[in-house]
Design an enzyme around this catalytic site. Structure first.
Site, PDB file in Angstrom:
ATOM      1  N   GLY A 128       0.804  -1.221   0.000  1.00 16.15           N
ATOM      2  CA  GLY A 128       0.000   0.000   0.000  1.00 16.15           C
ATOM      3  C   GLY A 128       0.831   1.263   0.000  1.00 16.15           C
ATOM      4  O   GLY A 128       0.452   2.275  -0.599  1.00 16.15           O
ATOM      5  N   ASP A 129       1.983   1.225   0.645  1.00 16.67           N
ATOM      6  CA  ASP A 129       2.901   2.358   0.649  1.00 16.67           C
ATOM      7  C   ASP A 129       3.306   2.701  -0.780  1.00 16.67           C
ATOM      8  O   ASP A 129       3.255   3.860  -1.204  1.00 16.67           O
ATOM      9  CB  ASP A 129       4.113   2.019   1.508  1.00 16.67           C
ATOM     10  CG  ASP A 129       5.173   3.100   1.508  1.00 16.67           C
ATOM     11  OD1 ASP A 129       4.819   4.279   1.725  1.00 16.67           O
ATOM     12  OD2 ASP A 129       6.354   2.778   1.303  1.00 16.67           O
TER      13      ASP A 129
END
Length: 132
Positions: free
Chosen positions: A23-24
Site C-alpha cells: 500500500g505504501d
C-alpha cells in the site's frame, strides 16, 4: 484497469504489515502520477511535494477523512493495520500517527490487491480533497 503484476494473490491471507508494504508503494505512485500530471516542474520540487503527502502525519490526517466512508470490510483491514506491531517508530513521528499511517497503507494495499481500482481511485480522490 487491472493490477500491474496481476498474479494470483489473496489479500485476505496477508498480514497487515504486508498489506502496508504494498500500500505504501501504491499510494506513492498515485501521488507521484498526480503531481506529474499537474505539469512539468523540477524533480527536486516533485520529490518534496511527494514526501509532504506520503509522510506519516499526512497519511494519518488522510486516514481520518476516509474512516467515515469505509465499508465494513475496509474498516476491518484498517483496524488490523492500526493494531499491527510495527517494531519501531521513526524518531520524527508520533506513535498514534505512525499506527494510523500503517493502517492507511494497509487499506490501500488491500484495495489494490483485490483489484478494485475504481474504489482505490475514489479513496485517493477523497484524500486529495482533504489536502486541497
Amino acid at each position: 484497469m487491472e493490477r500491474l503484476f496481476n498474479a494470483d494473490c489473496n489479500p485476505k491471507l496477508l498480514s497487515p504489515l504486508t498489506l502496508a508494504f504494498i500500500g505504501d508503494g501504491v499510494f506513492e505512485l498515485f501521488v507521484r502520477e498526480r503531481l506529474v500530471c499537474k505539469g512539468n516542474c523540477p524533480v527536486n520540487k516533485l520529490h518534496k511535494n511527494t514526501v509532504a503527502q506520503v509522510c506519516c502525519g499526512a497519511q494519518a490526517l488522510a486516514a481520518q477523512k476516509l474512516l467515515p466512508i469505509l465499508t465494513e470490510e475496509e474498516a476491518a483491514v484498517y483496524n488490523r493495520g492500526r493494531n499491527a506491531h510495527v517494531g519501531h517508530v521513526p524518531k520524527n513521528a508520533q506513535i498514534a500517527d505512525y499506527h494510523a499511517a500503517t493502517a492507511f497503507e494497509a487499506l490501500f494495499g488491500y484495495v489494490y490487491l483485490t483489484g478494485n481500482i475504481e474504489r482505490l481511485r475514489e479513496l485517493f480522490e477523497l484524500v486529495c480533497e482533504a489536502n486541497a
